[in-house]
Design an enzyme around this catalytic site. Structure first.
Site, mmCIF file in Angstrom:
data_model
loop_
_atom_site.group_PDB
_atom_site.id
_atom_site.type_symbol
_atom_site.label_atom_id
_atom_site.label_comp_id
_atom_site.label_asym_id
_atom_site.label_seq_id
_atom_site.Cartn_x
_atom_site.Cartn_y
_atom_site.Cartn_z
ATOM 1 N N LYS A 56 66.521 5.791 16.207
ATOM 2 C CA LYS A 56 66.205 5.011 15.010
ATOM 3 C C LYS A 56 65.227 5.747 14.103
ATOM 4 O O LYS A 56 65.394 5.761 12.886
ATOM 5 C CB LYS A 56 65.658 3.645 15.419
ATOM 6 C CG LYS A 56 66.721 2.755 16.085
ATOM 7 C CD LYS A 56 66.071 1.550 16.755
ATOM 8 C CE LYS A 56 67.088 0.609 17.380
ATOM 9 N NZ LYS A 56 66.435 -0.375 18.278
ATOM 10 N N GLU A 88 72.870 -0.199 7.606
ATOM 11 C CA GLU A 88 71.705 -1.089 7.715
ATOM 12 C C GLU A 88 71.520 -1.583 9.144
ATOM 13 O O GLU A 88 70.386 -1.702 9.622
ATOM 14 C CB GLU A 88 71.903 -2.286 6.774
ATOM 15 C CG GLU A 88 70.714 -3.190 6.650
ATOM 16 C CD GLU A 88 69.513 -2.491 6.054
ATOM 17 O OE1 GLU A 88 69.509 -2.224 4.846
ATOM 18 O OE2 GLU A 88 68.565 -2.191 6.798
ATOM 19 N N GLY A 100 67.827 -4.168 13.454
ATOM 20 C CA GLY A 100 68.602 -5.419 13.454
ATOM 21 C C GLY A 100 68.711 -5.991 12.057
ATOM 22 O O GLY A 100 69.229 -5.346 11.152
#
Lengths: 431, 431
Positions: A205, A129, A134
């Site tokens: 990401k 996660e 973040g």
């Protein structure tokens, strides 16, 4: 009450955040999950380094084996960053039967295929996660909450450093260099901000998010990346004149042509909700065939938000562990070399061009002639009179939809013209 | 491959959505979770009713016992709405050892205490993602993703009907009645919109969110509720003049005084991100001590988004079921009668007042005199000259921070004055 032992690899910013969260909320977590969590060991590189968060000496070690071979430690959080030794440690831990939590986007974006496969084979939980967004729980949402959807597209602002710089440049009339300097001073940019500015961090990401959305691992090196290094304040201002805000977008979509996954700075229409994402905030837009549009917004980095994400994974790991249960929801499959990734050259966009030309009659007609020859049609033009810059004036154009390949060819030709004084700036428009 | 049998109670909008999602994504779900889901039975009230989604006759039943007593059915989704028989069915199913998924906010907001307790006692999974925020996975986020946080506050626009009406009124200059009519025509308001307009629907939802955030069940009847029934277009416009947008807010926060949980229309400063939530969209802002601010945005209702939420819960139920595992994360505790809920009278707000007064010298001084006597200080005033409305002109004021109790007393006194022609409009300002 059952006690579960945890180890941390790394006691940098994120590691300290996790330790602080644990100190503050250990009791609350006992109440909420009926299990006592104990951080038993923390791996550091330099044992002599002074740390102000009061970790007892006996928890600190420099020896990875002390953690990996400790049968009492069930969950290990890799919070070191970087490819090695992090990647080897993650593999070793999975092989040793640990539940693994990692915040390491670089390792997952390049080696996710083998790591997901190993976790699947070992029936281990692998939490990540904290690797994207973040504290924004985008991994859980993609993996679990939207499982009843075919994900059609993801559009995100997933790098806080570049978003901070772009926001400050436009709103406070700062040059790129000054905005970057300020970001460093405020801790929003690292001493070496290359990964952020070049878009590579966003590519890591979006690689992870796209792999989850499409169920197959797509390594970041296969993703088209363009950063903000060459963004000029002038372009942000011209864009704004036309009603657009420039943002560094990370995009993943499935179209009839295949998968379009890319990172690039783009002009977003001012009424698009992502233009309201300012400074170091992140936002991720997900479109699913049943859920419609979902937007998630929050702090995409930082000690406390990242610690929040790591703790969410630790509790998931406890759930799996507590009942000898492996995760039901599958990890992405191994990379598929034949996966149809659409090249950016074959994609169609509207474009923003800024030409730097000599201030002389006939220039506009010459440039638009070349564009016309390549089938590029213009939707608006701004030509500004004499500028301070010696000899060169900007001509700014927005185009209609065009295949990128045509644009590349046309600009190559235009940049050869003697009336053109500098490389033409080109930005895509996101509609 | 293991097959898991599911039943639906109800085949209205949500039931049909779940059935359609299952038809379209059954294969995808098999791949993702390695289990075959089968919708075996569907409870309906009227078997003769024609439905266009092609459910085979043998799946349809009017007999609840046929589902409750079928040992092959492991997961039951209650999608009927209303308090009874839904509440009794949920209890019966939990007692029969079923995993239960429900979209029923009314039942949970009033009887959540006993239902959560029963689920805990039976070690059953109770999913209720679809009860709040449609497809927005706010339940999963509060329960799981933010488990490492103390939740400090929740602020939401969690009713699409009222948000649609407020948006259309202001942006398109519509009266409340016309905007409501339009919402009905477009399917954004029900034939009887009372629950939405009075704010009760929002109260149900914030009751559930607050219970999760604070770990103790807080029934909706203990929550202060004010709807938008008395909102006038004029007030939306005056508010806008002062730089505010009126939204129906649902709020839950823990302060030193206790828990402040309430639903009310409020003036939000235009730069607040919730003012960009338009039409039938919902958004929920959560503040946690580690994660900071997280915003979730999406369609808060509708067939497909709600079906997406139900399917997410079904998969969670499968996870728990598949490994004979009960949920580790605790449900909220039973209602605590001694819980310190702060009365709205004891709360402090800034206020918007619109007085309807006769157009005569000295009126403003009379009104501000009464306010002053009650210790209410004015921050801005707009007095508008002669209006079309016979004899009455509006005076609009914004105040500094004041205890609500003072405001109630002052307005009672003012509304008695013979210069005042109609009940004063009062709205709170959210800072």
């Amino acid at each position: 009450m059952i006690r579960i032992n945890i180890a941390l690899l790394g006691l940098g910013t994120v590691g300290q955040g996790v330790y602080e969260l644990w100190l503050r909320h250990r009791e609350r977590l006992r109440e909420k999950v009926g299990v006592d969590l104990e951080i038993k060991k923390i791996l550091v590189r330099d044992i002599s380094k002074r740390r102000n968060i009061g970790v007892p000496d006996e928890k600190i070690t420099v020896n990875f084996e002390e953690i990996c071979q400790d049968r009492d430690i069930s969950i290990v959080c890799e919070l070191m960053g970087g490819i090695e030794p992090a990647k080897t440690y993650i593999r070793r831990l999975l092989e040793a039967g640990k539940q693994v939590v990692t915040a390491n986007k670089a390792v997952l974006a390049e080696y996710g295929g083998e790591i997901f496969e190993l976790a699947t084979k070992r029936g281990a939980y692998l939490g990540f996660e904290a690797s994207v967004g973040g504290g924004i729980p985008v991994i859980k949402i993609l993996r679990e909450a939207l499982i009843g959807n075919r994900v059609e597209s993801i559009l995100g602002i997933i790098n806080g450093t570049t978003n901070y710089i772009l926001t400050r440049m436009l709103e406070n009339n700062l040059s790129f260099e000054r905005a970057l300097e300020e970001a460093k001073q405020r801790g929003y940019a690292e001493a070496d901000p290359t990964l952020d500015l070049t878009g590579l961090d966003s590519a890591h990401k979006i690689s992870i998010l796209a792999s989850l959305a499409f169920g197959v691992f797509i390594p970041s090196h296969r993703i088209y990346v363009e950063g903000i290094n060459e963004i000029d304040l002038m372009d942000l201002k011209f864009a704004k004149q036309f009603g657009y805000i420039v943002k560094l977008l990370a995009e993943a979509r499935e179209s009839r042509k295949g998968f379009e996954i890319r990172v690039y700075p783009a002009l977003l229409p001012e009424n698009h909700i992502l233009t309201s994402i300012r400074l170091n905030y992140n936002a991720i837009y997900i479109k699913g065939d049943f859920v419609g549009d979902v937007l998630l917004y929050g702090l995409g980095a930082g000690k406390e938000p990242t610690a929040s994400a790591v703790m969410s994974d630790i509790v998931s790991a406890v759930e799996y562990l507590r009942f000898n249960k492996f995760p039901l929801i599958k990890y992405p499959l191994r990379e598929d070399k034949d996966l149809r990734l659409v090249s950016v050259k074959d994609s169609v966009f509207r474009y923003y061009f800024r030409f730097s030309v000599v201030d002389r009659p006939g220039v506009l007609s010459k440039i638009s002639g070349v564009l016309g020859n390549h089938g590029i049609s213009i939707s608006s033009v701004v030509q500004i009179g004499r500028q301070i810059r010696k000899g060169a004036v900007p001509i700014v154009m927005l185009t209609h939809e065009t295949r990128e390949e045509q644009v590349v060819k046309a600009l190559e030709e235009i940049d050869q013209l003697d009336i053109v004084k500098a490389k033409t700036k080109r930005l895509r428009i996101f509609e």
